[in-house]
Design an enzyme around this catalytic site. Structure first.
Site: not given
Ligand SMILES: *Cc1c(COP(=O)(O)O)cnc(C)c1O
Length: 385
Positions: A55, A107, A180, A205
């Site tokens: 992690r 978004y 972004d 994407k």
């Protein structure tokens, strides 16, 4: 990993070779996938490998993070389990009562999270038209505004933010600018060079490009105290990517440049064909000269204007939905940035506070022959009209 000097390589070369790293143990050109969740301590109780638990340190992240940091010309990058995990991490790095400014065109799911979740946790959020620099300046609350968030080109109307201008407003206010850059990709735009402090990608994407994983990323200009806080948030919150996904993402990024360039050329051709279509009332594409954000996009994007565009169908909402029903090559699906072209009626997704008109179809242009896509879409529009 042998880190060969990459300072004078072009970004396309860095991407194609995944930094040019070779696995030191096996001389493998494609990297191994590390799946171990834990790493052995040295007998004297140290962790000289620098790893203890997956992690916090996953060796499968090293190469894709290095590639992304190099492409964005940042100091460091971090992978996340999704674009949303990456984006929300930035806001979690702020303190209660801090003020953030976000764009009207962004978004939808992140806008929803900001308005309905972040505000409940004490952030003050203002949504502004990010293309109106005076409005951005007016929204700044001196001493309170800690972050300006923007997305350019912004989903789904492809508003273009003048990043250098908004960075100047942010920094004058003592705030960070986070961008972004999912739709722009590091192929077309490098926000950190224009003054941004953090770049975010939905790696689901273009970075991956094959519609077969979910991932997110942040890249920072400086490895500073804020970045260290974001690293701790990822480590403790656990929004980390899986090893196999990290490997797939690296593989996807190797073809980022040719994919994005092909998609840009296709989108430009499709936008130009549709702006003359009698069944289309508007085409939203930064590569069209008449598009309001074109001049700014031409200044801050190199090599194309992206693979995303939207159209408004003259016959209204039902005609738009029927057009999407009539296509054969385009796929009716959400998401973007894959090698196959997708079409979506956005108002069905975005909800009430969206600026998206009801007759809008969002188009994600893949790498197919653009003439096939144009013919398919034009016949669907004719069959609908
Ligand atoms: C898809 C997307 C996101 C969210 O990313 P996920 O990987 O789906 O969590 C954020 N911003 C933009 C612009 C996107 O297209």
């Amino acid at each position: 990993m042998a880190d060969k000097p990459h300072t004078h390589m072009h970004p396309a070369t860095i991407a194609a070779q995944g930094m040019g790293w070779i696995d030191e143990v096996t001389r493998a050109v494609a990297p191994p996938i590390h799946v171990s969740s834990t790493f052995e301590r040295d007998p004297d109780n140290q962790y000289r490998s620098g790893r203890n638990y997956i992690r916090s340190d996953n060796p499968s992240f090293d190469q894709p993070e290095a590639v992304l940091a190099a492409l964005e010309k940042g100091a460091a990058a971090m992978l996340f389990s999704s674009g949303m995990a990456a984006a929300t991490c930035v806001f979690q790095g702020l303190a209660p009562s801090d003020h953030v400014i976000a764009p009207k065109v962004m978004y939808w799911s992140l806008r929803n999270w900001l308005l309905n979740f972040a505000t409940r946790w004490g952030l003050a959020v203002d949504i502004v038209d990010m293309t109106d620099l005076e409005a951005v300046k007016r929204a700044v609350r001196p001493g309170k505004t800690k972050l300006i968030w923007t997305e350019t080109p912004g989903n789904p109307l492809w508003d273009v933010t003048d990043l250098a201008a908004v960075a100047a407003i942010s920094h004058a206010a003592g705030a960070r600018l986070a961008v972004d850059s999912t739709a722009a990709t590091p192929v077309l735009s490098r926000p950190l060079e224009l003054g941004a402090d953090i770049v975010m990608h939905s790696a689901t994407k273009y970075l991956n490009g094959h519609s077969d994983l979910v991932a997110g990323a942040l890249v920072t200009r400086a490895d500073d105290e804020f970045w260290q806080r974001l690293k701790l948030i990822r480590l403790q919150g656990g929004g980390v990517l899986g090893s196999f996904e990290a490997w797939l993402l690296l593989r996807g990024m190797r073809t980022l440049f040719p994919r994005v360039k092909t998609a840009c050329a296709g989108a430009q051709k499709i936008a130009e064909a549709l702006r003359r279509d009698p069944n289309v009332s508007h085409v939203f594409y930064p590569g069209l000269r008449e598009f309001p954000g074109h001049a700014v996009a031409a200044k801050q994007m190199q090599g194309g204007f992206g693979g995303m565009l939207s159209i408004r169908v003259k016959g209204g909402e039902q005609a738009a939905i029927k057009t999407a029903a009539n296509v054969r090559i385009w796929k009716r699906a959400t998401s973007l940035g894959g090698v196959e072209s997708l079409m979506e009626h956005r108002a069905s997704v975005e909800g009430a506070d969206s600026p998206c008109p009801p007759d809008l179809l969002r188009l994600s242009v893949g790498i197919e022959e653009p003439d096939d896509l144009i013919e398919d879409l034009k016949s669907a529009l004719v069959a609908t009209a």
